[in-house]
Design a protein around this motif. Sequence first.
Motif, short mmCIF file in Angstrom:
data_model
loop_
_atom_site.label_atom_id
_atom_site.label_comp_id
_atom_site.label_asym_id
_atom_site.label_seq_id
_atom_site.Cartn_x
_atom_site.Cartn_y
_atom_site.Cartn_z
N ARG A 97 0.86 -1.18 0.00
CA ARG A 97 0.00 0.00 0.00
C ARG A 97 0.90 1.24 0.00
O ARG A 97 1.73 1.41 0.89
CB ARG A 97 -0.94 0.03 1.19
N MET A 98 0.71 2.06 -1.00
CA MET A 98 1.48 3.30 -1.13
C MET A 98 0.61 4.49 -0.77
O MET A 98 -0.52 4.61 -1.24
CB MET A 98 1.98 3.48 -2.56
N THR A 99 1.13 5.36 0.09
CA THR A 99 0.50 6.65 0.38
C THR A 99 1.47 7.73 -0.06
O THR A 99 2.61 7.77 0.41
CB THR A 99 0.18 6.80 1.87
N ALA A 100 1.03 8.58 -0.97
CA ALA A 100 1.90 9.61 -1.53
C ALA A 100 1.29 10.99 -1.32
O ALA A 100 0.11 11.20 -1.64
CB ALA A 100 2.12 9.36 -3.02
N VAL A 205 10.96 20.76 -5.60
CA VAL A 205 10.71 21.75 -6.67
C VAL A 205 11.81 21.68 -7.72
O VAL A 205 11.54 21.62 -8.92
CB VAL A 205 10.61 23.16 -6.07
N LYS A 206 13.06 21.66 -7.26
CA LYS A 206 14.18 21.61 -8.19
C LYS A 206 14.38 20.21 -8.75
O LYS A 206 14.79 20.05 -9.90
CB LYS A 206 15.46 22.07 -7.48
N ARG A 207 14.09 19.20 -7.91
CA ARG A 207 14.33 17.81 -8.30
C ARG A 207 13.02 17.02 -8.16
O ARG A 207 12.86 16.23 -7.24
CB ARG A 207 15.43 17.20 -7.44
N PRO A 208 12.05 17.22 -9.08
CA PRO A 208 10.74 16.58 -8.95
C PRO A 208 10.82 15.07 -9.12
O PRO A 208 11.64 14.55 -9.88
CB PRO A 208 9.91 17.22 -10.07
N VAL A 209 9.94 14.38 -8.39
CA VAL A 209 9.92 12.92 -8.37
C VAL A 209 8.48 12.43 -8.51
O VAL A 209 7.56 13.03 -7.95
CB VAL A 209 10.53 12.40 -7.04
N SER A 210 8.29 11.33 -9.24
CA SER A 210 6.99 10.67 -9.32
C SER A 210 7.04 9.36 -8.54
O SER A 210 8.11 8.79 -8.34
CB SER A 210 6.60 10.39 -10.78
N ALA A 211 5.86 8.91 -8.11
CA ALA A 211 5.75 7.63 -7.41
C ALA A 211 4.72 6.78 -8.13
O ALA A 211 3.63 7.25 -8.46
CB ALA A 211 5.33 7.85 -5.96
N THR A 212 5.06 5.51 -8.37
CA THR A 212 4.19 4.61 -9.13
C THR A 212 3.98 3.32 -8.37
O THR A 212 4.95 2.67 -7.96
CB THR A 212 4.79 4.30 -10.51
N ALA A 213 2.72 2.95 -8.17
CA ALA A 213 2.35 1.65 -7.60
C ALA A 213 1.81 0.80 -8.74
O ALA A 213 0.69 1.04 -9.21
CB ALA A 213 1.31 1.83 -6.49
N TYR A 215 0.86 0.37 -11.91
CA TYR A 215 0.66 1.28 -13.04
C TYR A 215 -0.09 2.55 -12.63
O TYR A 215 -0.54 3.32 -13.49
CB TYR A 215 -0.07 0.59 -14.20
N THR A 216 -0.22 2.81 -11.33
CA THR A 216 -0.83 4.05 -10.85
C THR A 216 0.28 5.04 -10.52
O THR A 216 1.04 4.83 -9.57
CB THR A 216 -1.70 3.81 -9.60
N GLU A 217 0.39 6.11 -11.31
CA GLU A 217 1.47 7.08 -11.15
C GLU A 217 0.96 8.37 -10.52
O GLU A 217 -0.06 8.91 -10.91
CB GLU A 217 2.12 7.40 -12.50
N ILE A 218 1.71 8.85 -9.52
CA ILE A 218 1.44 10.13 -8.87
C ILE A 218 2.64 11.03 -9.13
O ILE A 218 3.77 10.68 -8.79
CB ILE A 218 1.21 9.98 -7.35
N ARG A 219 2.40 12.20 -9.71
CA ARG A 219 3.49 13.11 -10.06
C ARG A 219 3.76 14.09 -8.92
O ARG A 219 2.90 14.38 -8.09
CB ARG A 219 3.12 13.89 -11.33
N ASP A 220 4.98 14.61 -8.92
CA ASP A 220 5.38 15.71 -8.03
C ASP A 220 5.11 15.39 -6.57
O ASP A 220 4.42 16.13 -5.86
CB ASP A 220 4.67 17.01 -8.43
N VAL A 221 5.66 14.28 -6.10
CA VAL A 221 5.45 13.88 -4.71
C VAL A 221 6.53 14.51 -3.83
O VAL A 221 7.63 14.83 -4.29
CB VAL A 221 5.47 12.35 -4.55
N LYS A 222 6.19 14.66 -2.55
CA LYS A 222 7.20 15.12 -1.58
C LYS A 222 7.45 14.09 -0.49
O LYS A 222 8.54 14.05 0.09
CB LYS A 222 6.80 16.46 -0.97
N GLU A 223 6.44 13.24 -0.19
CA GLU A 223 6.61 12.17 0.78
C GLU A 223 5.85 10.93 0.30
O GLU A 223 4.74 11.04 -0.21
CB GLU A 223 6.09 12.58 2.16
N VAL A 224 6.46 9.78 0.50
CA VAL A 224 5.83 8.51 0.10
C VAL A 224 6.09 7.49 1.20
O VAL A 224 7.22 7.34 1.67
CB VAL A 224 6.39 7.99 -1.23
N SER A 225 5.04 6.79 1.61
CA SER A 225 5.20 5.69 2.56
C SER A 225 4.68 4.40 1.93
O SER A 225 3.73 4.42 1.15
CB SER A 225 4.47 5.98 3.87
#
Length: 255
Positions: A97-100, A205-213, A215-225
């Motif tokens: 389970r991903m929470t972003a 902001v300078k180094r944007p990151v996406s999180a994908t579970a 095939y579900t992608e969340i863009r511009d994340v700051k924290e992921v558990s």
Amino acid sequence: MTDPRLAFVANGTDKADAALDRLKKRYSHVAPEEADIIVALGGDGFMLETLHAHLERGVPIYGMNRGTVGFLMNQHDEDGLVERVNNARKATLHPLRMTAQTMEGQCHNALAINEVSLLRESRQAAKLKIKIDDVERMEELICDGIIVATPAGSTAYNLSAHGPIVPIRAALLAVTPISAFRPRRWRGALLPNTARISFEVVNPVKRPVSATADYTEIRDVKEVSVYEDTTVDLHLLFDPEHSLEERIVKEQFIV
């Protein structure tokens, strides 16, 4: 024993659809919502889609390979299907389970059967802080990304990133960096499947990151558990001679 009610689904390719038509003419079938077992025709990606689509019911999925790799699928053979399904062995998996949380303050939840991956969105490498069970384990990882993989997913993207193959009964999660720049020699970690893994994106902001579970992608994340959700059961069916456990063991000896 009463034969199970079967439903047939396909991934939309020509060879999968042709197999679907033949099976529907040959065997009794019902709608997926009424089935005891769903027969999925396609590849590993379609198996993941089928599992996700029927999460709430937890209906067992018997896959037959009409795709490419087919690691999660059985061999395609349309003869004796009812007997094969009745004799199949069940592998029960628990998804991640991903929470972003995004930079805009939105919170997203998603489930992953194979892996959760964090990936850089720009030319700049990602900078990540890693915590395990609220204890900081790495102050700064500079990389293209990082993967948290289940045992079932350890032979997929995780293996391509040179992560370890995890036996299905090992009760472990694989944490694998993607092209780590600093610390350069860090190859990742194996953690108990009870661990709660947290990633903080440094300077999102300078180094944007996406999180994908999956095939579900969340863009511009700051924290992921990420953690293994043992309240959700996923059931895959395999022919006895090609169980998922045996496939994962065999994969470790392929050179």
